[in-house]
Design a protein around this motif. Structure first.
Motif, PDB file in Angstrom:
ATOM      1  N   CYS A 140     -14.064   0.171  -6.447  1.00 52.04           N
ATOM      2  CA  CYS A 140     -15.261   1.163  -6.939  1.00 52.04           C
ATOM      3  C   CYS A 140     -14.669   1.835  -8.419  1.00 52.04           C
ATOM      4  O   CYS A 140     -13.526   1.881  -8.876  1.00 52.04           O
ATOM      5  N   GLY A 141     -15.614   2.309  -9.105  1.00 56.67           N
ATOM      6  CA  GLY A 141     -15.590   3.063 -10.309  1.00 56.67           C
ATOM      7  C   GLY A 141     -15.292   4.487 -10.239  1.00 56.67           C
ATOM      8  O   GLY A 141     -15.007   5.226  -9.184  1.00 56.67           O
ATOM      9  N   ASN A 142     -15.319   5.115 -11.272  1.00 62.56           N
ATOM     10  CA  ASN A 142     -15.158   6.722 -11.377  1.00 62.56           C
ATOM     11  C   ASN A 142     -13.778   6.952 -10.545  1.00 62.56           C
ATOM     12  O   ASN A 142     -13.773   8.114  -9.910  1.00 62.56           O
ATOM     13  N   GLY A 143     -12.467   6.586 -10.893  1.00 61.42           N
ATOM     14  CA  GLY A 143     -11.196   6.894 -10.062  1.00 61.42           C
ATOM     15  C   GLY A 143     -11.013   6.267  -8.878  1.00 61.42           C
ATOM     16  O   GLY A 143     -10.519   6.596  -7.948  1.00 61.42           O
ATOM     17  N   GLY A 144     -11.820   4.764  -8.657  1.00 60.56           N
ATOM     18  CA  GLY A 144     -11.399   4.007  -7.518  1.00 60.56           C
ATOM     19  C   GLY A 144      -9.753   3.385  -7.476  1.00 60.56           C
ATOM     20  O   GLY A 144      -9.503   2.969  -6.480  1.00 60.56           O
ATOM     21  N   CYS A 145      -9.194   3.468  -8.713  1.00 55.63           N
ATOM     22  CA  CYS A 145      -7.765   3.144  -8.537  1.00 55.63           C
ATOM     23  C   CYS A 145      -7.118   3.957 -10.109  1.00 55.63           C
ATOM     24  O   CYS A 145      -7.961   4.318 -10.788  1.00 55.63           O
ATOM     25  N   LEU A 146      -5.924   3.808 -10.083  1.00 55.82           N
ATOM     26  CA  LEU A 146      -5.128   4.664 -11.077  1.00 55.82           C
ATOM     27  C   LEU A 146      -5.247   3.962 -12.539  1.00 55.82           C
ATOM     28  O   LEU A 146      -5.699   4.688 -13.513  1.00 55.82           O
ATOM     29  N   ALA A 147      -5.313   2.509 -12.289  1.00 53.36           N
ATOM     30  CA  ALA A 147      -5.310   1.895 -13.376  1.00 53.36           C
ATOM     31  C   ALA A 147      -6.755   2.008 -14.285  1.00 53.36           C
ATOM     32  O   ALA A 147      -6.824   2.089 -15.720  1.00 53.36           O
ATOM     33  N   GLU A 148      -7.651   2.157 -13.649  1.00 55.81           N
ATOM     34  CA  GLU A 148      -9.037   2.387 -14.273  1.00 55.81           C
ATOM     35  C   GLU A 148      -8.952   3.796 -15.075  1.00 55.81           C
ATOM     36  O   GLU A 148      -9.237   4.095 -16.325  1.00 55.81           O
ATOM     37  N   LEU A 149      -8.522   5.022 -14.389  1.00 54.02           N
ATOM     38  CA  LEU A 149      -8.187   6.199 -15.026  1.00 54.02           C
ATOM     39  C   LEU A 149      -7.261   5.945 -16.149  1.00 54.02           C
ATOM     40  O   LEU A 149      -7.416   6.812 -17.141  1.00 54.02           O
ATOM     41  N   VAL A 176       6.905   0.279  -1.151  1.00 51.98           N
ATOM     42  CA  VAL A 176       6.755  -0.147  -2.540  1.00 51.98           C
ATOM     43  C   VAL A 176       7.097  -1.679  -2.589  1.00 51.98           C
ATOM     44  O   VAL A 176       7.985  -2.127  -2.199  1.00 51.98           O
ATOM     45  N   PRO A 177       6.211  -2.484  -3.249  1.00 53.01           N
ATOM     46  CA  PRO A 177       6.603  -3.734  -3.341  1.00 53.01           C
ATOM     47  C   PRO A 177       7.803  -4.070  -4.160  1.00 53.01           C
ATOM     48  O   PRO A 177       8.142  -3.299  -5.083  1.00 53.01           O
ATOM     49  N   PRO A 178       8.491  -5.001  -3.675  1.00 53.76           N
ATOM     50  CA  PRO A 178      10.089  -5.473  -4.430  1.00 53.76           C
ATOM     51  C   PRO A 178       9.972  -5.291  -5.743  1.00 53.76           C
ATOM     52  O   PRO A 178       9.207  -6.306  -6.130  1.00 53.76           O
ATOM     53  N   GLY A 179      10.793  -4.661  -6.432  1.00 53.78           N
ATOM     54  CA  GLY A 179      10.668  -4.827  -7.896  1.00 53.78           C
ATOM     55  C   GLY A 179      10.072  -3.987  -8.734  1.00 53.78           C
ATOM     56  O   GLY A 179       9.875  -4.164  -9.904  1.00 53.78           O
ATOM     57  N   SER A 180       8.894  -3.025  -7.835  1.00 52.63           N
ATOM     58  CA  SER A 180       7.656  -2.661  -8.756  1.00 52.63           C
ATOM     59  C   SER A 180       8.003  -1.132  -9.182  1.00 52.63           C
ATOM     60  O   SER A 180       8.579  -0.397  -8.102  1.00 52.63           O
ATOM     61  N   GLN A 181       7.781  -0.801 -10.176  1.00 53.75           N
ATOM     62  CA  GLN A 181       7.677   0.737 -10.662  1.00 53.75           C
ATOM     63  C   GLN A 181       6.187   1.220 -10.743  1.00 53.75           C
ATOM     64  O   GLN A 181       6.163   2.458 -11.125  1.00 53.75           O
ATOM     65  N   VAL A 182       5.264   0.420 -10.515  1.00 52.16           N
ATOM     66  CA  VAL A 182       4.151   0.866 -10.926  1.00 52.16           C
ATOM     67  C   VAL A 182       3.074   0.499  -9.670  1.00 52.16           C
ATOM     68  O   VAL A 182       2.188  -0.333  -9.709  1.00 52.16           O
ATOM     69  N   LEU A 183       2.952   1.338  -8.736  1.00 51.84           N
ATOM     70  CA  LEU A 183       2.075   1.265  -7.647  1.00 51.84           C
ATOM     71  C   LEU A 183       0.781   1.883  -7.820  1.00 51.84           C
ATOM     72  O   LEU A 183       0.757   2.830  -8.035  1.00 51.84           O
ATOM     73  N   ASP A 184      -0.235   1.165  -7.264  1.00 53.59           N
ATOM     74  CA  ASP A 184      -1.774   1.782  -7.458  1.00 53.59           C
ATOM     75  C   ASP A 184      -2.287   1.518  -6.095  1.00 53.59           C
ATOM     76  O   ASP A 184      -1.914   0.769  -5.299  1.00 53.59           O
ATOM     77  N   PHE A 185      -3.388   2.193  -5.854  1.00 51.55           N
ATOM     78  CA  PHE A 185      -4.406   1.948  -4.833  1.00 51.55           C
ATOM     79  C   PHE A 185      -5.593   1.551  -5.231  1.00 51.55           C
ATOM     80  O   PHE A 185      -5.802   1.466  -6.482  1.00 51.55           O
ATOM     81  N   GLU A 186      -6.431   0.873  -4.379  1.00 50.93           N
ATOM     82  CA  GLU A 186      -7.818   0.370  -4.869  1.00 50.93           C
ATOM     83  C   GLU A 186      -8.695   0.884  -3.716  1.00 50.93           C
ATOM     84  O   GLU A 186      -8.606   0.151  -2.688  1.00 50.93           O
ATOM     85  N   LEU A 187      -9.652   1.668  -4.083  1.00 52.02           N
ATOM     86  CA  LEU A 187     -10.709   1.927  -2.812  1.00 52.02           C
ATOM     87  C   LEU A 187     -11.932   0.789  -2.841  1.00 52.02           C
ATOM     88  O   LEU A 187     -12.566   0.679  -4.040  1.00 52.02           O
TER      89      LEU A 187
END
Length: 321
Positions: free
Chosen positions: A260-269, A123-134
Motif C-alpha cells: 500500500c501507499g503512504n508508508g506501506g514500506c520504508l523504500a517508498e518513504l 535478516v536475509p543472509p548478506g543484507s544490510q537494508v531490510l524492509d517490510f511491505e504492508l
C-alpha cells in the motif's frame, strides 16, 4: 468465519476464531488447505462443526502458524503511490512507468518462506537494508482458467494479511539482470493472523468493487504508514482474472495486493523524503501491521545466517563443437 492454524504442545491444529480470540478446534486432522481444496462447502461444514466442540485455547496461549501452506504465491503491485515512491527511491524518476498502467503485474515468490503472525524474521543472509511491505492477500478457493472479473469473485474464498519482507540492497542489485526479485524476497513472507472468509468482508465493499479496509504499519510502536485497501488500482477480482489468463489458478493459491501507499514500506518513504528515514530494519525491531476486518500481525527482526559463499560467474571460452 475466521480460520487459524496454531501450534500447541508440538501439535498443529485448525480452528475457527471468535471475536474475543478464543479458538474452537475443527474436528478431524485436515489442514486449511485440505478443506479449501475440498470446496467451499467442506470449509463451511468444518467451521460449523467447530462450534459444537469444547472451546480451545486463546490465541495468546499458542503459536499462530500461517493459516495455510500455499501451493503458489503471486505478489502484485497495485498501489500507484507505492510505485511512484519506490521508483523515485531507486531511479530518482517521478511517477509510475507507463507499462504499469497496462495490467496488474505480478511476480511469483517463494511459498516455502511463509511464516506466522508472530514469528521472528531473520535478516536475509548478506543484507544490510531490510524492509517490510504492508499488503493484503486473497486466497483462491476454486480452480479456474481465463476467468472474467465477474466470475473471479466466486473463486476467492478469503483474505489474510501479507507482509512481503524485502532485502532492498540484494533486490536492487539482482534486478539489474532484468529478471524479477530473487534472494531479495526469499527469506520470509508473513501470512496471518488467520484467514477471513470473503463473506465477512463484503460489508466493506464500496460501489466500485474495492474493499475499503484501513491499513496501519508500525515500527516499535510508532505509526509509519496508513492507507486504505480501496486505493488499489485493480480489484482482487481483476487481479485473479489476469492471473488466470491462459493458465490456471487453483485452490490455496495466494495473490498479494502489493504494498500500500503512504508508508506501506520504508523504500517508498525513502523515495519521498530523499533519505533513509526511518532507517532500515535491524535486529530487535518489531513491525506490526493491522488491517481492519482481518486483524494484526507483529514480527520481530532477529540476526540471520551468514551467506554461504558462491563464486562470481566464470568467464568461459566461446568455442563451439
Amino acid at each position: 468465519m475466521r480460520f487459524a492454524t496454531y501450534e500447541q504442545h508440538g501439535r498443529s491444529r485448525l480452528a475457527t476464531v471468535e471475536d474475543d480470540g478464543t479458538l474452537y478446534p475443527c474436528p478431524g486432522t485436515g489442514t486449511l488447505l485440505d478443506l479449501i481444496q475440498a470446496g467451499p462447502e467442506a470449509l463451511r461444514e468444518a467451521g460449523n462443526a467447530s462450534l459444537d466442540v469444547p472451546r480451545g485455547p486463546h490465541v495468546s496461549q499458542v503459536r499462530l502458524l500461517p493459516p495455510l501452506q500455499p501451493p503458489s504465491v503471486r505478489d502484485f503491485i497495485t498501489f500507484e503511490e507505492h510505485v511512484e515512491g519506490v521508483r523515485r527511491n531507486i531511479d530518482g524518476v517521478p511517477g509510475a512507468p507507463d507499462a504499469w498502467y497496462d495490467a496488474p503485474t505480478f511476480y511469483f515468490t517463494n511459498p516455502y518462506a511463509v511464516i506466522g503472525a508472530h514469528d521472528d524474521v531473520p535478516v536475509p543472509p548478506g543484507s544490510q537494508v531490510l524492509d517490510f511491505e504492508l499488503e493484503v492477500a486473497a486466497v483462491i478457493g476454486r480452480e479456474g482458467r481465463d476467468l472474467t472479473p465477474e466470475q473471479a469473485r466466486d473463486h476467492i474464498i478469503g483474505y489474510t494479511i501479507y507482509n512481503d519482507w524485502s532485502a532492498r540492497d540484494l533486490q536492487s542489485r539482482e534486478m539489474q539482470v532484468s529478471l524479477g526479485p530473487c534472494k531479495g524476497k526469499d527469506t520470509a513472507t508473513t501470512l496471518g493472523p488467520h484467514l477471513v472468509t470473503a463473506d465477512e468482508l463484503e460489508p466493506y465493499r464500496d460501489s466500485d468493487g474495492f474493499l475499503r479496509l484501513a491499513l496501519t504499519a508500525e515500527i516499535n510502536g510508532e505509526v509509519v504508514g496508513k492507507d486504505l485497501l480501496s486505493n488499489m488500482s485493480w480489484t482482487f477480482e481483476e487481479m485473479t482474472a489476469y492471473a488466470s489468463r491462459g493458465t490456471w489458478v487453483r485452490p490455496g493459491d495466494v495473490l498479494g495486493s502489493g504494498t500500500c501507499g503512504n508508508g506501506g514500506c520504508l523504500a517508498e518513504l525513502w523515495g519521498v523524503r530523499g533519505r533513509q528515514d526511518p532507517p532500515p530494519l535491524k535486529p530487535g525491531d518489531t513491525v506490526t501491521l493491522t488491517v481492519e476486518g482481518i486483524g494484526t500481525v507483529s514480527n520481530t527482526v532477529v540476526p540471520g545466517a551468514e551467506p554461504v559463499p558462491v563464486p562470481r560467474a566464470r568467464r568461459r571460452s566461446r568455442t563451439r563443437p
